[in-house]
Design an enzyme around this catalytic site. Sequence first.
Site, PDB file in Angstrom:
ATOM      1  N   GLY A  78      19.040  -9.851 -51.583  1.00 58.00           N
ATOM      2  CA  GLY A  78      18.001  -9.283 -52.433  1.00 58.00           C
ATOM      3  C   GLY A  78      17.055  -8.448 -51.594  1.00 58.00           C
TER       4      GLY A  78
ATOM      5  CD  GLN B 202      11.818  -7.856 -48.606  1.00 58.99           C
ATOM      6  OE1 GLN B 202      12.494  -7.849 -49.641  1.00 58.99           O
ATOM      7  NE2 GLN B 202      12.160  -8.558 -47.540  1.00 58.99           N
TER       8      GLN B 202
ATOM      9  CB  CYS C 190      12.342 -13.539 -45.928  1.00 59.38           C
ATOM     10  SG  CYS C 190      11.538 -12.065 -46.588  1.00 59.38           S
ATOM     11  CG  LEU C 191      16.789  -9.069 -45.612  1.00 62.05           C
ATOM     12  CD1 LEU C 191      17.218  -7.887 -46.467  1.00 62.05           C
ATOM     13  CD2 LEU C 191      17.814  -9.351 -44.512  1.00 62.05           C
TER      14      LEU C 191
ATOM     15  CG  HIS D 164      12.872 -14.652 -51.714  1.00 63.10           C
ATOM     16  ND1 HIS D 164      12.826 -15.486 -50.610  1.00 63.10           N
ATOM     17  CD2 HIS D 164      12.774 -13.386 -51.220  1.00 63.10           C
ATOM     18  CE1 HIS D 164      12.691 -14.743 -49.517  1.00 63.10           C
ATOM     19  NE2 HIS D 164      12.661 -13.466 -49.855  1.00 63.10           N
ATOM     20  CD  GLU D 165      14.228 -10.405 -53.254  1.00 62.67           C
ATOM     21  OE1 GLU D 165      13.269  -9.798 -52.751  1.00 62.67           O
ATOM     22  OE2 GLU D 165      15.123 -10.945 -52.577  1.00 62.67           O
TER      23      GLU D 165
ATOM     24  CG  HIS E  31       9.169 -10.122 -51.204  1.00 63.80           C
ATOM     25  ND1 HIS E  31       8.537 -10.175 -49.984  1.00 63.80           N
ATOM     26  CD2 HIS E  31      10.411 -10.617 -50.996  1.00 63.80           C
ATOM     27  CE1 HIS E  31       9.370 -10.691 -49.071  1.00 63.80           C
ATOM     28  NE2 HIS E  31      10.521 -10.968 -49.658  1.00 63.80           N
TER      29      HIS E  31
HETATM   30  O1  GNR Z   1      18.940 -12.221 -47.906  1.00 68.27           O
HETATM   31  C1  GNR Z   1      18.201 -13.101 -48.359  1.00 68.27           C
HETATM   32  N1  GNR Z   1      18.661 -14.361 -48.468  1.00 68.27           N
HETATM   33  C2  GNR Z   1      17.992 -15.358 -49.144  1.00 68.27           C
HETATM   34  C3  GNR Z   1      18.416 -16.662 -48.957  1.00 68.27           C
HETATM   35  C4  GNR Z   1      17.800 -17.695 -49.619  1.00 68.27           C
HETATM   36  C5  GNR Z   1      16.771 -17.438 -50.477  1.00 68.27           C
HETATM   37  C6  GNR Z   1      16.321 -16.145 -50.664  1.00 68.27           C
HETATM   38  C7  GNR Z   1      16.925 -15.117 -50.004  1.00 68.27           C
HETATM   39  S1  GNR Z   1      16.393 -13.491 -50.262  1.00 68.27           S
HETATM   40  C8  GNR Z   1      16.817 -12.756 -48.739  1.00 68.27           C
HETATM   41  C9  GNR Z   1      16.562 -11.265 -48.756  1.00 68.27           C
HETATM   42  C10 GNR Z   1      15.078 -11.011 -48.857  1.00 68.27           C
HETATM   43  O2  GNR Z   1      14.308 -11.189 -47.961  1.00 68.27           O
HETATM   44  N2  GNR Z   1      14.634 -10.617 -50.017  1.00 68.27           N
HETATM   45  O3  GNR Z   1      13.310 -10.426 -50.197  1.00 68.27           O
HETATM   46 NI    NI Z   2      12.319 -11.719 -48.759  1.00 63.88          NI
END
Ligand code: GNR
Ligand code: NI
Length: 173
Positions: free
Chosen positions: A45, A50, A92-93, A134-135, A138
């Site tokens: 995601g 980001q 998270c990236l 999670h997104e 953000h």
């Molecule tokens: O790549 C991602 N893997 C992930 C693993 C577990 C829970 C959430 C995520 S999202 C993350 C990519 C990211 O940072 N999206 O904002």
């Molecule tokens: Ni993230």
Amino acid sequence: MVREILIWPDPVLKQKARPVAKVDEAVRVLVKDMFETMYSAEGVGLAAPQVGVLQRIIVLDTTPSQPESKPIAMINPELIALEGETTYSEGCLSIPGESEDVDRAAVVTVKFLDVEGQEQTLRCDGLLAIAVQHETDHLNGTVFVDHVSTLKRELIRKRMKRLKTSRETGVRV
Ligand code: GNR
Ligand code: NI
């Protein structure tokens, strides 16, 4: 075009993103760039903040290696129902190399605009439900470390500071 992913605690990641007023060509170009950036970084995601864009846009693909994988772009996503509870070790990236358990709803219903500007509703579970939460975090200036203990968050903050310094100077610190 692959864009640069901001590293937490970049101040942009703490800000609230603004709704998209009109789904136009510029939005579609941004969505395309976000998919390229997400796949290149091997994420499931990505949220627009980001890549430094404070607009309410997210992209998702929780099964990129499967042939029937479906990329999903959501504009102005809204969580309209949350059901059950689950815990998942999130990454998270914007916080590379870190992962921690986070409690989330197990099933979510999300309303959003697609890249054509059409309203859609999707009910999802599993990793997709976690990624959607999670997104959308953000978009509200929240990252997964805001859901963990202060001690863990401060340790991660120190490691991110070292990572940033070593990336900028090329020196291991
Ligand atoms: O790549 C991602 N893997 C992930 C693993 C577990 C829970 C959430 C995520 S999202 C993350 C990519 C990211 O940072 N999206 O904002
Ligand atoms: Ni993230």
